[in-house]
Design an enzyme around this catalytic site. Structure first.
Site, PDB file in Angstrom:
ATOM      1  N   GLY A 243       1.421   4.187   4.517  1.00 12.79           N
ATOM      2  CA  GLY A 243       2.280   3.338   3.691  1.00 12.79           C
ATOM      3  C   GLY A 243       2.710   2.059   4.371  1.00 12.79           C
ATOM      4  N   SER A 244       2.396   0.899   3.788  1.00 11.46           N
ATOM      5  CA  SER A 244       2.617  -0.360   4.477  1.00 11.46           C
ATOM      6  C   SER A 244       2.319  -1.524   3.528  1.00 11.46           C
ATOM      7  CB  SER A 244       1.714  -0.422   5.708  1.00 11.46           C
ATOM      8  OG  SER A 244       0.417   0.037   5.374  1.00 11.46           O
ATOM      9  N   ARG A 245       2.157  -2.738   4.102  1.00 14.74           N
ATOM     10  CA  ARG A 245       1.787  -3.890   3.296  1.00 14.74           C
ATOM     11  C   ARG A 245       1.003  -4.863   4.152  1.00 14.74           C
ATOM     12  NH1 ARG A 245       7.046  -6.737   1.188  1.00 14.74           N
ATOM     13  NH2 ARG A 245       5.900  -8.689   0.931  1.00 14.74           N
TER      14      ARG A 245
ATOM     15  N   MET B  28       0.836  -1.191   0.000  1.00 14.96           N
ATOM     16  CA  MET B  28       0.000   0.000   0.000  1.00 14.96           C
ATOM     17  C   MET B  28       0.875   1.248   0.000  1.00 14.96           C
ATOM     18  SD  MET B  28      -2.836  -1.036   2.886  1.00 14.96           S
ATOM     19  CE  MET B  28      -1.669  -1.899   3.935  1.00 14.96           C
TER      20      MET B  28
ATOM     21  N   VAL C  48       1.796  -5.167   8.110  1.00 13.09           N
ATOM     22  CA  VAL C  48       3.225  -4.847   8.203  1.00 13.09           C
ATOM     23  C   VAL C  48       3.417  -3.340   8.058  1.00 13.09           C
ATOM     24  CG1 VAL C  48       5.517  -5.292   7.265  1.00 13.09           C
ATOM     25  CG2 VAL C  48       3.767  -7.088   7.160  1.00 13.09           C
TER      26      VAL C  48
END
Length: 211
Positions: free
Chosen positions: A180-182, A93, A150
């Site tokens: 911002g991440s995953r 993301m 994450v």
């Protein structure tokens, strides 16, 4: 599907309120030109915390994307949270994606585990095991699906609202990651991917795989 909250995520209300208040003060005290950068910041905060309702696919065995973003990994690897070999599908993301996280499957939460860690770029493979993260292990009628939030390079806050023993339904909002991440999804071996590397996906509406 309508969620029991407005179209702007509740996590964003304080940030949006502060951003708009600062923009208004500067606007009235110094004029529109000085206020313009602050209105841009307020608009960024508004778009970051948007949380639109989504239609939930009803196909049996479908594993839905838990996040908006781009597919950065599809691989067979070890699921360290459920102690098994699994198919991992990862969604990255960026700051312009919706950051609400939604349940990929119907099932019962058997484990919720938080791990402090680093803040590498979430696009990197090492982020899965070295960054700050929160893992959700879900029992789906005897099959196990693990969904891992994450943190990323800018993300500094993972929010998870479910506990072991709770029942999730596909598309249910269960958490949020700021800036911002995953999300990594670990599936039983033999699951069939329905996405490809680099593909853009939408939380809930995109089917990642079939169990």
């Amino acid at each position: 599907m309508n969620y029991p909250h407005p179209i702007i995520a509740r996590e964003g209300w304080p940030f949006l309120g502060i951003a708009v208040a600062v923009a208004l003060v500067v606007h009235f005290l110094a004029g529109v030109l000085w206020a313009a950068p602050f209105w841009v910041i307020a608009l960024f905060v508004l778009q970051f915390f948007r949380d639109p309702p989504r239609q939930v696919p009803q196909q049996a065995g479908a594993v839905l994307s838990p996040a908006d973003g781009r597919i950065v990994a599809i691989e067979t690897t070890q699921d360290p949270y459920a102690g098994r070999e699994a198919l991992k599908i990862s969604v990255f993301m960026n700051v312009f994606n919706v950051h609400s996280n939604r349940a990929p499957v119907d099932g019962t939460v058997t484990k919720v585990e938080y791990f402090p860690g680093r803040f590498f770029n979430a696009d990197l493979d090492k982020a899965s095991l070295e960054n700050e993260r929160n893992a959700l292990v879900i029992d789906v009628g005897g099959q196990i699906v693990t969904s891992v939030q994450v943190a990323g390079l800018i993300a500094r806050r993972i929010l998870c609202y479910v506990k072991p023993g709770e029942t999730l339904t596909r598309g249910q909002r269960y958490g949020f990651i700021r800036f911002g991440s995953r999300v990594d999804v670990y599936l039983p071996l033999g699951s069939r991917p329905r996405v490809t590397i680099g593909e853009k996906v939408s939380a809930t509406t995109t089917i990642l795989a079939d169990l």
